[in-house]
Design a protein around this motif. Sequence first.
Motif, PDB file in Angstrom:
ATOM      1  N   LEU A  44       0.800  -1.181   0.083  1.00 37.61           N
ATOM      2  CA  LEU A  44       0.040  -0.012   0.109  1.00 37.61           C
ATOM      3  C   LEU A  44       0.844   1.250  -0.096  1.00 37.61           C
ATOM      4  O   LEU A  44       1.818   1.409   0.763  1.00 37.61           O
ATOM      5  CB  LEU A  44      -0.848   0.058   1.210  1.00 37.61           C
ATOM      6  CG  LEU A  44      -1.899  -1.055   1.316  1.00 37.61           C
ATOM      7  CD1 LEU A  44      -2.861  -0.671   2.480  1.00 37.61           C
ATOM      8  CD2 LEU A  44      -2.837  -1.414   0.161  1.00 37.61           C
ATOM      9  N   ARG A  45       0.630   2.197  -0.809  1.00 36.48           N
ATOM     10  CA  ARG A  45       1.319   3.433  -0.816  1.00 36.48           C
ATOM     11  C   ARG A  45       0.480   4.335   0.342  1.00 36.48           C
ATOM     12  O   ARG A  45      -0.514   3.840   0.856  1.00 36.48           O
ATOM     13  CB  ARG A  45       1.103   4.233  -2.273  1.00 36.48           C
ATOM     14  CG  ARG A  45      -0.442   4.739  -2.651  1.00 36.48           C
ATOM     15  CD  ARG A  45      -0.421   5.469  -3.778  1.00 36.48           C
ATOM     16  NE  ARG A  45      -1.760   5.954  -4.061  1.00 36.48           N
ATOM     17  CZ  ARG A  45      -2.872   5.269  -4.743  1.00 36.48           C
ATOM     18  NH1 ARG A  45      -2.491   4.165  -5.202  1.00 36.48           N
ATOM     19  NH2 ARG A  45      -4.031   5.628  -5.068  1.00 36.48           N
ATOM     20  N   PRO A  46       1.097   5.278   0.785  1.00 39.19           N
ATOM     21  CA  PRO A  46       0.713   6.179   2.065  1.00 39.19           C
ATOM     22  C   PRO A  46      -0.778   6.681   1.809  1.00 39.19           C
ATOM     23  O   PRO A  46      -1.561   6.381   2.841  1.00 39.19           O
ATOM     24  CB  PRO A  46       1.452   7.200   2.198  1.00 39.19           C
ATOM     25  CG  PRO A  46       2.762   6.782   1.523  1.00 39.19           C
ATOM     26  CD  PRO A  46       2.256   5.961   0.514  1.00 39.19           C
ATOM     27  N   ASP A  47      -1.210   6.967   0.656  1.00 37.90           N
ATOM     28  CA  ASP A  47      -2.697   7.613   0.825  1.00 37.90           C
ATOM     29  C   ASP A  47      -3.444   6.594  -0.209  1.00 37.90           C
ATOM     30  O   ASP A  47      -4.500   7.097  -0.631  1.00 37.90           O
ATOM     31  CB  ASP A  47      -2.605   9.004  -0.017  1.00 37.90           C
ATOM     32  CG  ASP A  47      -2.169   8.785  -1.813  1.00 37.90           C
ATOM     33  OD1 ASP A  47      -1.550   7.684  -2.006  1.00 37.90           O
ATOM     34  OD2 ASP A  47      -2.280   9.592  -2.373  1.00 37.90           O
ATOM     35  N   ALA A  48      -3.470   5.180   0.131  1.00 42.77           N
ATOM     36  CA  ALA A  48      -4.095   4.376  -0.730  1.00 42.77           C
ATOM     37  C   ALA A  48      -5.803   4.470  -0.252  1.00 42.77           C
ATOM     38  O   ALA A  48      -6.019   4.583   1.117  1.00 42.77           O
ATOM     39  CB  ALA A  48      -3.728   2.965  -0.322  1.00 42.77           C
ATOM     40  N   ARG A  49      -6.705   4.024  -1.100  1.00 42.18           N
ATOM     41  CA  ARG A  49      -8.069   3.834  -0.686  1.00 42.18           C
ATOM     42  C   ARG A  49      -8.479   2.539  -0.446  1.00 42.18           C
ATOM     43  O   ARG A  49      -7.817   1.608  -0.907  1.00 42.18           O
ATOM     44  CB  ARG A  49      -8.943   4.379  -2.013  1.00 42.18           C
ATOM     45  CG  ARG A  49      -9.103   5.916  -2.308  1.00 42.18           C
ATOM     46  CD  ARG A  49      -9.926   6.000  -3.182  1.00 42.18           C
ATOM     47  NE  ARG A  49     -11.483   6.127  -2.582  1.00 42.18           N
ATOM     48  CZ  ARG A  49     -12.350   5.778  -2.814  1.00 42.18           C
ATOM     49  NH1 ARG A  49     -12.452   5.793  -4.183  1.00 42.18           N
ATOM     50  NH2 ARG A  49     -13.618   5.999  -2.421  1.00 42.18           N
ATOM     51  N   VAL A  50      -8.778   2.458   0.819  1.00 38.85           N
ATOM     52  CA  VAL A  50      -8.931   1.107   1.755  1.00 38.85           C
ATOM     53  C   VAL A  50     -10.462   1.009   2.127  1.00 38.85           C
ATOM     54  O   VAL A  50     -11.019   1.731   2.758  1.00 38.85           O
ATOM     55  CB  VAL A  50      -8.003   0.684   2.882  1.00 38.85           C
ATOM     56  CG1 VAL A  50      -8.139  -0.780   3.235  1.00 38.85           C
ATOM     57  CG2 VAL A  50      -6.331   1.057   2.435  1.00 38.85           C
ATOM     58  N   LEU A  51     -11.021  -0.225   1.757  1.00 41.52           N
ATOM     59  CA  LEU A  51     -12.352  -0.668   2.198  1.00 41.52           C
ATOM     60  C   LEU A  51     -11.934  -1.680   2.992  1.00 41.52           C
ATOM     61  O   LEU A  51     -11.461  -2.834   3.103  1.00 41.52           O
ATOM     62  CB  LEU A  51     -13.101  -1.199   1.068  1.00 41.52           C
ATOM     63  CG  LEU A  51     -14.489  -1.458   1.371  1.00 41.52           C
ATOM     64  CD1 LEU A  51     -15.417  -0.304   1.665  1.00 41.52           C
ATOM     65  CD2 LEU A  51     -15.089  -2.319  -0.143  1.00 41.52           C
ATOM     66  N   ASP A  52     -12.793  -1.276   4.399  1.00 44.86           N
ATOM     67  CA  ASP A  52     -12.668  -2.469   5.482  1.00 44.86           C
ATOM     68  C   ASP A  52     -14.117  -2.720   5.810  1.00 44.86           C
ATOM     69  O   ASP A  52     -14.972  -2.086   6.221  1.00 44.86           O
ATOM     70  CB  ASP A  52     -12.311  -1.626   6.837  1.00 44.86           C
ATOM     71  CG  ASP A  52     -12.136  -2.369   7.979  1.00 44.86           C
ATOM     72  OD1 ASP A  52     -12.377  -3.332   7.945  1.00 44.86           O
ATOM     73  OD2 ASP A  52     -11.729  -1.945   8.978  1.00 44.86           O
ATOM     74  N   VAL A  53     -14.308  -4.167   5.490  1.00 42.12           N
ATOM     75  CA  VAL A  53     -15.627  -4.733   5.507  1.00 42.12           C
ATOM     76  C   VAL A  53     -15.762  -5.972   6.166  1.00 42.12           C
ATOM     77  O   VAL A  53     -15.079  -6.860   5.464  1.00 42.12           O
ATOM     78  CB  VAL A  53     -16.447  -4.583   4.229  1.00 42.12           C
ATOM     79  CG1 VAL A  53     -15.568  -5.191   3.108  1.00 42.12           C
ATOM     80  CG2 VAL A  53     -17.892  -4.942   4.416  1.00 42.12           C
ATOM     81  N   PRO A  54     -16.536  -6.325   7.226  1.00 39.80           N
ATOM     82  CA  PRO A  54     -16.985  -5.483   8.128  1.00 39.80           C
ATOM     83  C   PRO A  54     -16.199  -4.952   9.053  1.00 39.80           C
ATOM     84  O   PRO A  54     -15.156  -5.632   9.587  1.00 39.80           O
ATOM     85  CB  PRO A  54     -18.199  -6.320   8.778  1.00 39.80           C
ATOM     86  CG  PRO A  54     -17.376  -7.760   8.784  1.00 39.80           C
ATOM     87  CD  PRO A  54     -16.825  -7.632   7.587  1.00 39.80           C
ATOM     88  N   CYS A  55     -16.230  -3.621   9.317  1.00 34.81           N
ATOM     89  CA  CYS A  55     -15.300  -2.805  10.075  1.00 34.81           C
ATOM     90  C   CYS A  55     -15.491  -2.897  11.734  1.00 34.81           C
ATOM     91  O   CYS A  55     -14.547  -2.429  12.422  1.00 34.81           O
ATOM     92  CB  CYS A  55     -15.431  -1.387   9.650  1.00 34.81           C
ATOM     93  SG  CYS A  55     -16.743  -0.406  10.052  1.00 34.81           S
TER      94      CYS A  55
END
Length: 252
Positions: A44-55
Amino acid sequence: MSFTISSTWYQDFFTELPNEFWRQAMPPEATGADIDFTERHLELRPDARVLDVPCGSGRHALELAARGHRVTGLDISDEAVAHGRRAAEAAGLDVDLRVADLRDLPQDSSYDAAVCLGNSFGYLDLAGTRAFVEALAGSLRPGGGLVIDSSTAAETMLPHYQGGSQTMSVGDITMEARREYDVLRSRAFSHYRFSRGDEAVDVTAVHYVLTCAQIAALLTEAGFVELEFFGGPDDTQYEVGSGRLLVTARRS
């Protein structure tokens, strides 16, 4: 044995008392190790868009945000999401936490990575899990990475499976658990009583037990490639009897 429980058990399970027990039970170093693993294997690069499910209550989402990632977290529990929002505000973190079913994911192919951590993979039956995996694929950009976490894969659970009871206390909350296994439908049941003073909640969790081959097939059918199986965030090789399964993959 009685296996009559709703297939949507998770909609009512995660109220304040069970949620607070798990919030207190999970040490920060365990969360950090999970995110170290995720950053390392998904590059992952520092500003990656990440989806956490279920969070859940946001412990992984907040750790990801603290490391500079742009995080969206989805969970079915209103209480957990509200707690996560308060924690994010207190920490000065910008995290987008929403109440949603884990199959109702953004289908815009815009996320760099998705994580399903905390042993929630397996809440749904085979058809539901297939829909979940397909939704994960639809949320990721081509080449986007995925981490799945399970402590109830067949190769983990069945070699040492025992029913019976367990009691554990964390802070002022006591958890009593009784476990049984539905052989004909490959389901593990955990019947819980959470108590704190005069307050008590009785709930049951269900995990559908899949083999590694079934998990791999679901991921492959949904368009994931480069599958790797690990026995923990320390990169140990997954094998029969490993206490935990971490799967990494990429959307083709």
